[in-house]
Design an enzyme around this catalytic site. Structure first.
Site, PDB file in Angstrom:
ATOM      1  N   SER A 153     -50.730 -20.770 -33.521  1.00 59.16           N
ATOM      2  CA  SER A 153     -51.882 -21.120 -33.195  1.00 59.16           C
ATOM      3  C   SER A 153     -52.606 -22.168 -34.106  1.00 59.16           C
ATOM      4  O   SER A 153     -53.564 -22.901 -33.637  1.00 59.16           O
ATOM      5  CB  SER A 153     -52.937 -19.762 -33.240  1.00 59.16           C
ATOM      6  OG  SER A 153     -52.368 -19.028 -32.345  1.00 59.16           O
ATOM      7  N   LYS A 213     -37.867  -9.356 -33.401  1.00 60.39           N
ATOM      8  CA  LYS A 213     -39.339  -9.594 -33.461  1.00 60.39           C
ATOM      9  C   LYS A 213     -40.028  -8.469 -33.356  1.00 60.39           C
ATOM     10  O   LYS A 213     -39.995  -8.113 -32.344  1.00 60.39           O
ATOM     11  CB  LYS A 213     -39.791 -10.924 -32.677  1.00 60.39           C
ATOM     12  CG  LYS A 213     -40.989 -11.352 -32.899  1.00 60.39           C
ATOM     13  CD  LYS A 213     -41.230 -12.686 -32.221  1.00 60.39           C
ATOM     14  CE  LYS A 213     -42.593 -13.374 -32.566  1.00 60.39           C
ATOM     15  NZ  LYS A 213     -42.736 -14.554 -31.943  1.00 60.39           N
ATOM     16  N   SER A 251     -43.417  -8.346 -27.179  1.00 62.14           N
ATOM     17  CA  SER A 251     -44.633  -9.159 -26.547  1.00 62.14           C
ATOM     18  C   SER A 251     -45.330  -7.879 -26.001  1.00 62.14           C
ATOM     19  O   SER A 251     -44.935  -7.062 -24.906  1.00 62.14           O
ATOM     20  CB  SER A 251     -44.046 -10.001 -25.397  1.00 62.14           C
ATOM     21  OG  SER A 251     -45.003 -10.248 -24.595  1.00 62.14           O
ATOM     22  N   PHE A 275     -43.823 -14.130 -20.188  1.00 59.96           N
ATOM     23  CA  PHE A 275     -42.496 -14.776 -20.330  1.00 59.96           C
ATOM     24  C   PHE A 275     -42.314 -15.728 -19.355  1.00 59.96           C
ATOM     25  O   PHE A 275     -41.242 -15.568 -18.528  1.00 59.96           O
ATOM     26  CB  PHE A 275     -41.253 -13.608 -20.139  1.00 59.96           C
ATOM     27  CG  PHE A 275     -41.378 -12.835 -21.712  1.00 59.96           C
ATOM     28  CD1 PHE A 275     -41.773 -13.260 -22.617  1.00 59.96           C
ATOM     29  CD2 PHE A 275     -40.611 -11.764 -21.461  1.00 59.96           C
ATOM     30  CE1 PHE A 275     -41.785 -12.663 -23.976  1.00 59.96           C
ATOM     31  CE2 PHE A 275     -40.341 -10.978 -22.538  1.00 59.96           C
ATOM     32  CZ  PHE A 275     -41.003 -11.377 -23.757  1.00 59.96           C
TER      33      PHE A 275
END
Length: 351
Positions: A313, A214, A181, A120
């Site tokens: 990606s 998420k 994350s 982050f």
């Protein structure tokens, strides 16, 4: 197309150095509406079959750029020009932070995948909001991905999310809470029913804009479904599945730290999304992300129940024509199966 040559040069550099060079160019391009229009004329793609209104927001197409590429909302105008139907900026935290030590971004070229342990890194919500507003309003919906500062203890996590949301109330069209994350110590521990319930109850009192959660792909399926159900009951409008994975068996030579994204994640992300959609299709807006790199995979996720998609990606590996290629081929797939619009195809496999 020049991208193979550009890619060869960029891939000769450290992955984060290459990203910073690209970001510098995109920030410069964002300053010029003329150059952005020129880019869009080359790489954009528009087709009414791909348009959809979701949660009161008009999406020109379902293909978005996932959070993490534009961490500080500083190059949104240029990124939109490459044909994305929406963007997600961030992750922004309440206070600025430098992230983890470098090197922290790695390529797995044979698997067309990335591994990031960024942590982050961002300029903080105040500067992020200022950066966002520099070229607002935007031509597509923009989401703001929100995270917890590394130094904040778990006991104060809710207050920290409240603080970062408060700083961002006047920017963006929707908000995503990032609890998944793997690069902030113990962050994933917040993926539990009690915290998620508190988080969304708090957020819905602060804003009427859509709220998303998420989730990680590494949760046990039953746990994931319980957490998602708690989020929806507390006011979440949508679920984004999935974040990066810590399953290092998916690549040949993994680094010690960081989450994996790209083609190595395709199967795992698809399987998680399938279970999510079985339980929550028509109960929440579902967004699929993880290993999507072509129209075939995009179409499969849509038929599985995804109203929206995100890539990251694949954009690195395939370059600026990726959106156009996916969207053109997606229209062909819709037509082949007799769908008049992408909206008709959403959840087709569940009907």
């Amino acid at each position: 197309m020049l991208y193979p040559l550009v890619k060869k040069y960029l891939f000769s550099l450290d992955a984060e150095d290459a990203h910073e060079k690209v970001c510098k160019i995109l920030r410069t391009l964002s300053k010029s509406s003329f150059l952005c229009s020129l880019i869009h004329s080359q790489w954009g793609y528009k087709n009414p079959k791909l348009e959809n209104e979701i949660l009161g927001l008009n999406f020109p197409n379902p293909l978005g750029l996932a959070a993490g590429f534009d961490k500080n909302a500083s190059m949104l105008r240029a990124l939109i020009a490459f044909g994305f139907g929406y963007l997600e900026a961030g992750t922004l935290t309440n206070e600025a932070q430098v992230g983890n030590e470098r090197p922290r971004l790695f390529r797995h070229i044979e698997e067309e995948s990335l591994q990031n342990a960024m942590g982050f890194n961002n300029y903080g919500a105040v500067l992020g909001a200022r950066s966002f507003n520099r070229f607002a309003p935007y031509k597509t919906p923009i989401g703001i991905n929100l995270g917890k500062n590394k130094h904040i203890e778990q006991a104060h996590a809710l207050e920290d999310y409240k603080a970062v949301l408060n700083q961002c109330l006047n920017i963006g069209d929707y908000y995503t809470f990032n609890l998944s994350s793997p690069n902030t110590p113990n962050l994933r521990d917040l993926q539990n029913k009690a915290f998620v319930n508190e988080l969304f109850c708090m957020a819905k009192e602060m804003t009427h804009k859509p709220l998303f959660l998420k989730i990680a792909p590494d949760l046990e399926i039953d746990d994931m479904l319980e957490i998602v159900n708690s989020a929806i009951e507390a006011g979440a409008h949508g679920i984004i599945a999935t974040n990066t994975t810590i399953d290092k068996s998916l690549v040949f030579a993994p680094k010690e730290m960081g989450g994996l994204s790209g083609k190595c994640l395709t199967k795992k992300s698809r399987e998680v999304f399938k279970e999510l959609a079985k339980a929550f299709f028509n109960k929440s807006v579902l967004v699929s992300v993880g290993g999507i790199s072509d129209a075939k995979e995009a179409y499969e996720r849509i038929k599985m129940g995804a109203s929206l998609l995100q890539i990251y990606s694949a954009f690195i590996y395939n370059g600026p024509n990726l959106c156009q290629n996916i969207l053109k081929d997606l229209v062909k797939l819709l037509q082949k199966d007799g769908f008049l619009s992408v909206k008709e195809a959403i959840g087709a496999d569940l009907r």
